[in-house]
Design a protein around this motif. Structure first.
Motif, PDB file in Angstrom:
ATOM      1  N   ALA A  52       0.767  -1.220   0.145  1.00 31.49           N
ATOM      2  CA  ALA A  52      -0.048   0.096  -0.150  1.00 31.49           C
ATOM      3  C   ALA A  52       0.926   1.246  -0.025  1.00 31.49           C
ATOM      4  N   ALA A  53       2.056   1.189   0.117  1.00 35.71           N
ATOM      5  CA  ALA A  53       3.023   2.258   0.293  1.00 35.71           C
ATOM      6  C   ALA A  53       3.351   2.628  -1.255  1.00 35.71           C
ATOM      7  N   LEU A  54       3.127   1.981  -2.127  1.00 38.43           N
ATOM      8  CA  LEU A  54       3.046   2.141  -3.535  1.00 38.43           C
ATOM      9  C   LEU A  54       1.793   3.055  -3.985  1.00 38.43           C
ATOM     10  N   PRO A  55       1.868   3.993  -4.995  1.00 37.37           N
ATOM     11  CA  PRO A  55       0.675   4.788  -5.652  1.00 37.37           C
ATOM     12  C   PRO A  55       0.082   3.809  -6.257  1.00 37.37           C
ATOM     13  N   GLY A  56      -1.216   4.242  -6.714  1.00 36.75           N
ATOM     14  CA  GLY A  56      -2.225   3.116  -7.599  1.00 36.75           C
ATOM     15  C   GLY A  56      -2.993   2.497  -6.931  1.00 36.75           C
ATOM     16  N   ASP A  57      -3.543   1.564  -7.504  1.00 34.54           N
ATOM     17  CA  ASP A  57      -4.829   0.850  -7.088  1.00 34.54           C
ATOM     18  C   ASP A  57      -4.157  -0.740  -6.749  1.00 34.54           C
ATOM     19  N   LEU A  58      -4.581  -1.139  -5.337  1.00 29.69           N
ATOM     20  CA  LEU A  58      -4.104  -2.191  -4.922  1.00 29.69           C
ATOM     21  C   LEU A  58      -5.621  -3.000  -4.499  1.00 29.69           C
ATOM     22  N   ARG A  59      -5.471  -4.492  -4.995  1.00 33.84           N
ATOM     23  CA  ARG A  59      -6.739  -5.278  -4.655  1.00 33.84           C
ATOM     24  C   ARG A  59      -6.098  -6.340  -4.509  1.00 33.84           C
ATOM     25  N   LEU A  60      -7.091  -7.271  -3.503  1.00 34.86           N
ATOM     26  CA  LEU A  60      -6.884  -8.642  -3.355  1.00 34.86           C
ATOM     27  C   LEU A  60      -7.833  -9.510  -4.417  1.00 34.86           C
ATOM     28  N   VAL A  61      -7.504 -10.265  -5.224  1.00 29.85           N
ATOM     29  CA  VAL A  61      -8.295 -10.807  -6.424  1.00 29.85           C
ATOM     30  C   VAL A  61      -8.548 -12.331  -5.949  1.00 29.85           C
ATOM     31  N   ALA A  62      -9.981 -12.740  -5.978  1.00 27.03           N
ATOM     32  CA  ALA A  62     -10.222 -14.209  -5.689  1.00 27.03           C
ATOM     33  C   ALA A  62      -9.708 -15.052  -6.793  1.00 27.03           C
ATOM     34  N   ALA A  63      -9.133 -16.338  -6.350  1.00 29.21           N
ATOM     35  CA  ALA A  63      -8.739 -17.124  -7.152  1.00 29.21           C
ATOM     36  C   ALA A  63      -9.744 -18.096  -8.106  1.00 29.21           C
ATOM     37  N   ASP A  64      -9.269 -18.170  -9.350  1.00 32.58           N
ATOM     38  CA  ASP A  64     -10.265 -19.243 -10.210  1.00 32.58           C
ATOM     39  C   ASP A  64     -10.310 -20.523  -9.708  1.00 32.58           C
ATOM     40  N   PRO A  65     -11.565 -21.033  -9.888  1.00 29.53           N
ATOM     41  CA  PRO A  65     -11.668 -22.229  -9.344  1.00 29.53           C
ATOM     42  C   PRO A  65     -10.645 -23.494  -9.883  1.00 29.53           C
ATOM     43  N   VAL A  66     -10.286 -24.306  -9.454  1.00 27.13           N
ATOM     44  CA  VAL A  66      -9.229 -25.419  -9.770  1.00 27.13           C
ATOM     45  C   VAL A  66      -9.887 -26.828  -9.636  1.00 27.13           C
ATOM     46  N   GLU A  67      -9.933 -27.522 -10.528  1.00 28.45           N
ATOM     47  CA  GLU A  67     -10.362 -29.024 -10.391  1.00 28.45           C
ATOM     48  C   GLU A  67      -9.271 -29.952 -10.247  1.00 28.45           C
ATOM     49  N   SER A  68      -9.717 -31.022  -9.327  1.00 27.07           N
ATOM     50  CA  SER A  68      -8.551 -31.949  -8.925  1.00 27.07           C
ATOM     51  C   SER A  68      -9.215 -33.416  -8.910  1.00 27.07           C
ATOM     52  N   VAL A  69      -8.390 -34.266  -9.232  1.00 25.48           N
ATOM     53  CA  VAL A  69      -8.735 -35.650  -9.283  1.00 25.48           C
ATOM     54  C   VAL A  69      -8.330 -36.323  -7.801  1.00 25.48           C
ATOM     55  N   ASP A  70      -9.179 -36.796  -7.141  1.00 22.78           N
ATOM     56  CA  ASP A  70      -8.621 -37.410  -5.734  1.00 22.78           C
ATOM     57  C   ASP A  70      -8.380 -38.773  -5.881  1.00 22.78           C
ATOM     58  N   ALA A  71      -8.019 -39.587  -4.953  1.00 19.69           N
ATOM     59  CA  ALA A  71      -7.404 -40.899  -5.115  1.00 19.69           C
ATOM     60  C   ALA A  71      -8.574 -41.896  -5.232  1.00 19.69           C
ATOM     61  N   THR A  72      -9.886 -41.617  -5.394  1.00 14.31           N
ATOM     62  CA  THR A  72     -10.746 -42.311  -5.764  1.00 14.31           C
ATOM     63  C   THR A  72     -11.354 -42.310  -7.103  1.00 14.31           C
ATOM     64  N   GLY A  73     -10.741 -41.149  -7.849  1.00 20.43           N
ATOM     65  CA  GLY A  73     -11.264 -40.988  -9.199  1.00 20.43           C
ATOM     66  C   GLY A  73     -12.413 -40.024  -9.180  1.00 20.43           C
ATOM     67  N   ARG A  74     -12.614 -39.024  -8.116  1.00 20.03           N
ATOM     68  CA  ARG A  74     -13.793 -38.068  -8.136  1.00 20.03           C
ATOM     69  C   ARG A  74     -12.928 -36.771  -8.388  1.00 20.03           C
ATOM     70  N   VAL A  75     -13.661 -36.267  -9.313  1.00 16.21           N
ATOM     71  CA  VAL A  75     -13.188 -34.674  -9.708  1.00 16.21           C
ATOM     72  C   VAL A  75     -13.957 -33.751  -8.917  1.00 16.21           C
TER      73      VAL A  75
END
Length: 403
Positions: A52-75
């Motif tokens: 925030a010490a820098l000029p300009g605009d600062l924001r926290l951006v929500a992460a995009d959803p990520v898909e993963s395959v677990d050990a049972t094969g479920r996505v």
């Protein structure tokens, strides 16, 4: 500091005087493994306060959803932490992208949690080199630049993402968005202990192949079963045979199986492919799909392929080479040992940036080593060194209007 102007020297002195070590010690004391959402939130808040010490605009951006395959094969969908984005002077004639990551490879329950001095000037701790020190260098260089007469010519976006260590799946869209139209980019992965930079990088893709067979009694009627575990093992061997000078293949894990008296009806193969060039990446994906199809046919099983190439190959084109040469020349002006760069087998967000057609040097962080292990260390003297190198590189780009 030969060939430096008085104004440049003053700017570089401010960069070197920034409280980088204190920042690294504070940020690295908080576990921020990619899956530790509470730790990432803590670090993101601290970083937001600092940037925030820098000029300009600062924001926290929500992460995009990520898909993963677990050990049972479920996505399933995995939640990642917020990313930090700072935008300053988007209308300036020269535009840069600076990137880093706040996550580490160390989970919340990992035993490597504390910082200690291995010897004077060498700090051991999770994320010290990779890459909370790099984040401190970004802030030091930009803070010094903002106090200089060079600032008006230079605009920039800073992105500190939360999921680089797992492939930036939740931030790759944002990286591409911010890279568009930039003059150049600097990414703050650690340099090697001797200062060597990473040059060309291969691409990387992580794939999960879910194999569905048919269960049967192992003694009474095994011939009626279709052994998914055997099919997965055969697939691993066939994929391993695709290795070449242009392609690295690592079958990494097989999930599946069960009681000894049951023909297993499901298995999951995890494999990493690293092609050296864009053409090799296309060929690798074709070979992967063909091999999976052959396994289906030969074992009478059904396969589902999940994943993709999240890091495109990063060859060095002429623009990237000019940027490396500029960094080298800035190092010489600072009196540093000659800066060199070598091809490496690792990947990072620099791959994604280069794929957007933007020249990038992605090891602008301080010198350190043993990353991704409990022996990770930061060479503390290199904080000031690399902050000055970054500041001077940005000044020279601003003066030239190009790389």
């Amino acid at each position: 500091m030969n060939s430096l102007t008085a104004t440049e020297t003053a700017t570089l002195e401010r960069a070197a005087d920034a409280p980088m070590l204190a920042q690294v010690e504070r940020w690295a004391a908080v576990n921020s493994g990619t899956g530790n959402l509470a730790g990432l939130k803590n670090v993101a808040g601290q970083l937001a306060d600092s940037f925030a010490a820098l000029p300009g605009d600062l924001r926290l951006v929500a992460a995009d959803p990520v898909e993963s395959v677990d050990a049972t094969g479920r996505v399933s969908t995995i939640q990642r932490g917020d990313h930090l984005h700072v935008r300053v002077r988007p209308d300036a004639p020269v535009q840069l992208l600076l990137t880093g990551h706040m996550d580490t490879v160390f989970a919340a329950d990992h035993p490597f949690q504390n910082l200690k001095w291995l010897e004077p000037g060498v700090l051991n701790g999770p994320g010290t080199a990779d890459m909370k020190a790099g984040i401190s260098v970004i802030l030091a260089a930009l803070t010094a630049l903002e106090a200089s007469p060079f600032a008006d010519r230079l605009g920039y976006d800073v992105l500190i993402n939360s999921d680089e260590e797992t492939g930036s799946h939740a931030s790759s869209r944002l990286i591409a968005e911010l890279a568009a139209g930039k003059t150049a980019a600097l990414t703050y992965e650690p340099a090697l202990p001797d200062g060597t930079l990473a040059g060309a990088r291969p691409g990387s893709g992580n794939f999960s192949v879910i194999i569905h067979g048919r269960a049967a009694h192992a003694g009474r009627n095994p011939e009626e079963g279709r052994n998914a575990l055997v099919a997965a093992a055969d697939l691993a061997v066939r994929l391993n045979a695709l290795k070449s000078l242009e392609l690295k293949v690592n079958p990494a894990r097989i999930d599946g199986g069960g009681p000894n008296n049951v023909v297993p009806d499901q298995a999951i193969l995890r494999v990493n492919l690293r092609p050296a060039t864009p053409a090799a990446m296309v060929a690798a994906e074709t070979a992967l799909r063909d091999t999976v199809a052959n396994i289906q046919r030969d074992h009478d099983v059904h396969c589902h392929l999940h994943g993709g190439f999240n890091r495109p190959p990063k060859p060095l084109d002429s623009a990237a080479t000019r940027l490396f040469e500029l960094v080298r020349d800035c190092g010489a002006a600072l009196g540093l040992p000659p800066i060199r760069w070598n091809a490496t087998g690792g990947v990072c967000d620099g791959n994604n940036i280069a794929a957007c057609g933007i020249p990038v040097v992605d090891t602008m962080g301080p010198r350190g080593g043993a990353i991704h292990s409990s022996d990770e260390f930061l060479i503390v003297d290199s904080l000031a060194e690399r902050a000055q190198l970054s500041a001077l590189t940005m000044i020279r780009i601003a003066e030239r209007g190009t790389v």
